[in-house]
Scaffold this active site. Structure first.
Site, PDB file in Angstrom:
ATOM      1  N   HIS A  19    -115.640  45.597  10.376  1.00  0.00           N
ATOM      2  CA  HIS A  19    -115.914  46.658   9.406  1.00  0.00           C
ATOM      3  C   HIS A  19    -114.995  47.824   9.749  1.00  0.00           C
ATOM      4  O   HIS A  19    -114.851  48.194  10.912  1.00  0.00           O
ATOM      5  CB  HIS A  19    -117.377  47.093   9.490  1.00  0.00           C
ATOM      6  CG  HIS A  19    -117.644  48.385   8.776  1.00  0.00           C
ATOM      7  ND1 HIS A  19    -117.410  48.539   7.437  1.00  0.00           N
ATOM      8  CD2 HIS A  19    -118.084  49.589   9.227  1.00  0.00           C
ATOM      9  CE1 HIS A  19    -117.705  49.775   7.084  1.00  0.00           C
ATOM     10  NE2 HIS A  19    -118.110  50.435   8.148  1.00  0.00           N
ATOM     11  N   GLU A  22    -124.941  50.766  -0.644  1.00  0.00           N
ATOM     12  CA  GLU A  22    -125.670  51.946  -0.200  1.00  0.00           C
ATOM     13  C   GLU A  22    -125.477  53.095  -1.184  1.00  0.00           C
ATOM     14  O   GLU A  22    -125.919  54.212  -0.944  1.00  0.00           O
ATOM     15  CB  GLU A  22    -125.223  52.385   1.195  1.00  0.00           C
ATOM     16  CG  GLU A  22    -123.789  52.858   1.288  1.00  0.00           C
ATOM     17  CD  GLU A  22    -123.473  53.521   2.623  1.00  0.00           C
ATOM     18  OE1 GLU A  22    -123.648  54.739   2.725  1.00  0.00           O
ATOM     19  OE2 GLU A  22    -123.054  52.800   3.563  1.00  0.00           O
ATOM     20  N   THR A  34    -111.938  59.966   5.113  1.00  0.00           N
ATOM     21  CA  THR A  34    -112.473  58.643   5.472  1.00  0.00           C
ATOM     22  C   THR A  34    -113.245  58.014   4.320  1.00  0.00           C
ATOM     23  O   THR A  34    -113.991  57.064   4.509  1.00  0.00           O
ATOM     24  CB  THR A  34    -113.377  58.725   6.722  1.00  0.00           C
ATOM     25  OG1 THR A  34    -114.502  59.561   6.439  1.00  0.00           O
ATOM     26  CG2 THR A  34    -112.619  59.283   7.907  1.00  0.00           C
ATOM     27  N   ALA A  58     -99.761  67.475  10.866  1.00  0.00           N
ATOM     28  CA  ALA A  58     -99.143  66.260  10.329  1.00  0.00           C
ATOM     29  C   ALA A  58     -99.512  65.065  11.202  1.00  0.00           C
ATOM     30  O   ALA A  58     -99.440  65.129  12.427  1.00  0.00           O
ATOM     31  CB  ALA A  58     -97.628  66.426  10.278  1.00  0.00           C
ATOM     32  N   CYS A  62    -123.442  50.320   5.541  1.00  0.00           N
ATOM     33  CA  CYS A  62    -122.351  49.383   5.253  1.00  0.00           C
ATOM     34  C   CYS A  62    -122.720  47.925   5.503  1.00  0.00           C
ATOM     35  O   CYS A  62    -121.888  47.031   5.294  1.00  0.00           O
ATOM     36  CB  CYS A  62    -121.117  49.749   6.088  1.00  0.00           C
ATOM     37  SG  CYS A  62    -120.524  51.425   5.781  1.00  0.00           S
TER      38      CYS A  62
END
Length: 456
Positions: A250, A86, A162, A35, A120
Site C-alpha cells: 500500500h 473509505e 499526499t 524544492a 485503506c
C-alpha cells in the site's frame, strides 16, 4: 456446485484515475516549500484530483462500466459485487446500491455484497470476501466483482500533496491468471488513532503523521514475520524476500514504500542465522542486537538497509510504483494500482510462474500480507495476456491527462470544501475535461438524492 474449485483469483482488472492532475514540482513552488520536498522527500511526481463533478459513486461506476464493457461480461453471470471504500457520502446507503443501476437495467438483481470500510484496507477486505465466497459452499457458480475506490483530499498544508483519487474493478473467479495462495494470509489488527475521519461534515481526516508511519511499519513487521512463518510450513525452502519475485505495498507515498522494502530486508537480517547473516548481509553485523520496536525512526538502520536493498527495490518493488507516483494515494485502490503497474511493466512471458507478496494497510488499524501466483499459461490469447493488454490500454491514459496550475487546483479544492454538504446543489466543475466514458454528478436535489450521467 460439486467439488472445491481451484486457482481462484483475479480474471480481469480495470483501473480509473481522474483526467486532471497537478504537478508536484509546481505545487512545491506554489506552497513555498523547499524544492524536492514533495518530489524527492515523498517520491511523488503528479497528483490526480477530482473537481466537484466526481464523487465516490461516479468513480466506482466508471471503473465498473469499463470492466464490464472491455470484457463483454454477461451481467447475469455475476453473483457477488462488493465495494471497498473509505469515502463515505451516506451513512446508510452503500455505493454498491448505486452500482446496481448497471445491473438492474439488464434485470440482474440477484447479486450479493455491500460496502466494506476501514481506511485503506476496505478494498482488500472486499477482495477477500469475494475470494472466500467463490471457495465456499455458498458459491453458485457465478463470478464476483470487487470495486475499490476513493478520493483522498486534505486541507491546505503539508498533507495535501499526499492526496490522490481513483478506482479499481476486479473480476474474481476460478481458473484465474492471478491465483491467490491458500492458507498463508497473515494479518495484524489492533486499535490506533493514527488516521481517522470523525467529522462527518468534512472530507478531511485527522492525521498523526509520526504515529501513522510507526503503525504502518509495525504492522508490516508483524504481517511479514507471520507470513514467512506460514510460508515455511508449506515450503521449507522459503527464504523470505529472496524467494519472492515481487513485493508490493500500500502506497501512501512512494518514499515510504522504498523504506518499507528496506524494512523487510531488516527483518530478514534479524531472522537470519549467524552464518547466513554474514553471507547475505556483509558489513551490517552492528545491527544484529537491535530491537524492531526501537528502530521505526532510527536513521542509521533506515539508511543502512535502504542502501543494502537498493537493487532488490529496483527489481521487486519499483515497477509497482508508476501509478502511485503519477496519481498519488488512491486509498483502497492503492495496492491494486501497484499490482496494475507491476503487471504492465513486464511481458506475459516474463511474468508466468512468478510469485509476489502484497501488503495491505488501513489506518485504525487493519493489515494483511498475502501472496499471488501468476499462472503458467503463456499461449497466445491466454487470460494473462488479455489481462495485461487490457491494462496497458488503461495505463496509457496517464499520458492523456490535463495538467492544472496549482492555483486552479487550489480553487477547485476550495469549491469541494465549501459545498461538501450543500443541498440542493449543481456542480460547477467542467465536464469537457473528463475522459470519455466517465460518470459525473449532474445534481443533488433538495432531498439529497444524487443524479449521474456519463460522458460519451
Amino acid at each position: 456446485m460439486g467439488g472445491k474449485v481451484e486457482n481462484v483469483g483475479i480474471l480481469a482488472m480495470e483501473i480509473y484515475f481522474p483526467s486532471q492532475y497537478v504537478a508536484q514540482e509546481e505545487l512545491e513552488k506554489f506552497d513555498e516549500v523547499a524544492a524536492g520536498k514533495y518530489t524527492i522527500g515523498l517520491g511523488q511526481s503528479k497528483m490526480g484530483f477530482c473537481s466537484d463533478r466526481e464523487d465516490i459513486n461516479s468513480l466506482c461506476l466508471t471503473a465498473l462500466h469499463r470492466l464490464i464493457e472491455k470484457n463483454s461480461l454477461n451481467l447475469h453471470d455475476i453473483g457477488r459485487l462488493e465495494v471497498g471504500t473509505e469515502t463515505i457520502i451516506d451513512k446508510s446507503k452503500s455505493v454498491k446500491t448505486f452500482l446496481m443501476t448497471l445491473f438492474a437495467n439488464e434485470g440482474a438483481t440477484d447479486i450479493e455484497g455491500i460496502d466494506t470500510t476501514n481506511a485503506c484496507y476496505g478494498g482488500t477486505a472486499a477482495l477477500f470476501n469475494a475470494i472466500n465466497w467463490v471457495e465456499s459452499s455458498s458459491w453458485d457458480g457465478r463470478k464476483a466483482i470487487v470495486v475499490a475506490g476513493d478520493i483522498a483530499v486534505y486541507g491546505k498544508g503539508p498533507a495535501r500533496p499526499t492526496g490522490g483519487a481513483g478506482a479499481v474493478a476486479m473480476l474474481i473467479g476460478p481458473d484465474a491468471p492471478l491465483v491467490f495462495d491458500c492458507g498463508v494470509r497473515a494479518s495484524y489488527m489492533t486499535h490506533a488513532y493514527d488516521f481517522y475521519k470523525p467529522d462527518l461534515a468534512s472530507e478531511f481526516p485527522y492525521v498523526d503523521g509520526k504515529l501513522s508511519i510507526q503503525c504502518y511499519l509495525s504492522a508490516l513487521d508483524n504481517c511479514y514475520n507471520l507470513f514467512c512463518k506460514k510460508m515455511r510450513k508449506v515450503d521449507s525452502n522459503f527464504k523470505g524476500l529472496l524467494s519472492l519475485d515481487g513485493m508490493l505495498f500500500h502506497s501512501p507515498y512512494c518514499k515510504l514504500v522504498q523504506k518499507s522494502l528496506a524494512r523487510v530486508s531488516f527483518n530478514d537480517f534479524l531472522n537470519a542465522s549467524e552464518e547466513d547473516r554474514e553471507k547475505q548481509f556483509p558489513g551490517l553485523s552492528q545491527f544484529k542486537d537491535y530491537q524492531r520496536a526501537n528502530t521505526y525512526f532510527d536513521r542509521d538502520v533506515e539508511k543502512a538497509f535502504m542502501t543494502y536493498s537498493k537493487e532488490l527495490f529496483e527489481e521487486k518493488t519499483k515497477p509497482s510504483l508508476n501509478i502511485a507516483r503519477n496519481v498519488g494515494n488512491m486509498y483502497t485502490p492503492s495496492l491494486y494500482g501497484g499490482l496494475v503497474s507491476y503487471l504492465v511493466s513486464k511481458s506475459a512471458d516474463q511474468l508466468i510462474g512468478k510469485k509476489f507478496a502484497l501488503f495491505s494497510y488501513g489506518s485504525g488499524l487493519a493489515s494483511t500480507m498475502y501472496s499471488i501466483n501468476i499462472c503458467n499459461d503463456m499461449s497466445a490469447g491466454s487470460k494473462l495476456e488479455k489481462l495485461i493488454n487490457s491494462l496497458h490500454e488503461s495505463v496509457a491514459m496517464l499520458d492523456k491527462r490535463q495538467s492544472v496550475e496549482p492555483q486552479l487546483f487550489s480553487d477547485l479544492m476550495q469549491v469541494r470544501t465549501e459545498n461538501y454538504h450543500t443541498a440542493p446543489y449543481e456542480p460547477s466543475g467542467p465536464i469537457n475535461v473528463l475522459f470519455p466514458g466517465t460518470y459525473y454528478l449532474v445534481k443533488i436535489d433538495d432531498q439529497r438524492r444524487r443524479t449521474y450521467d456519463r460522458k460519451l
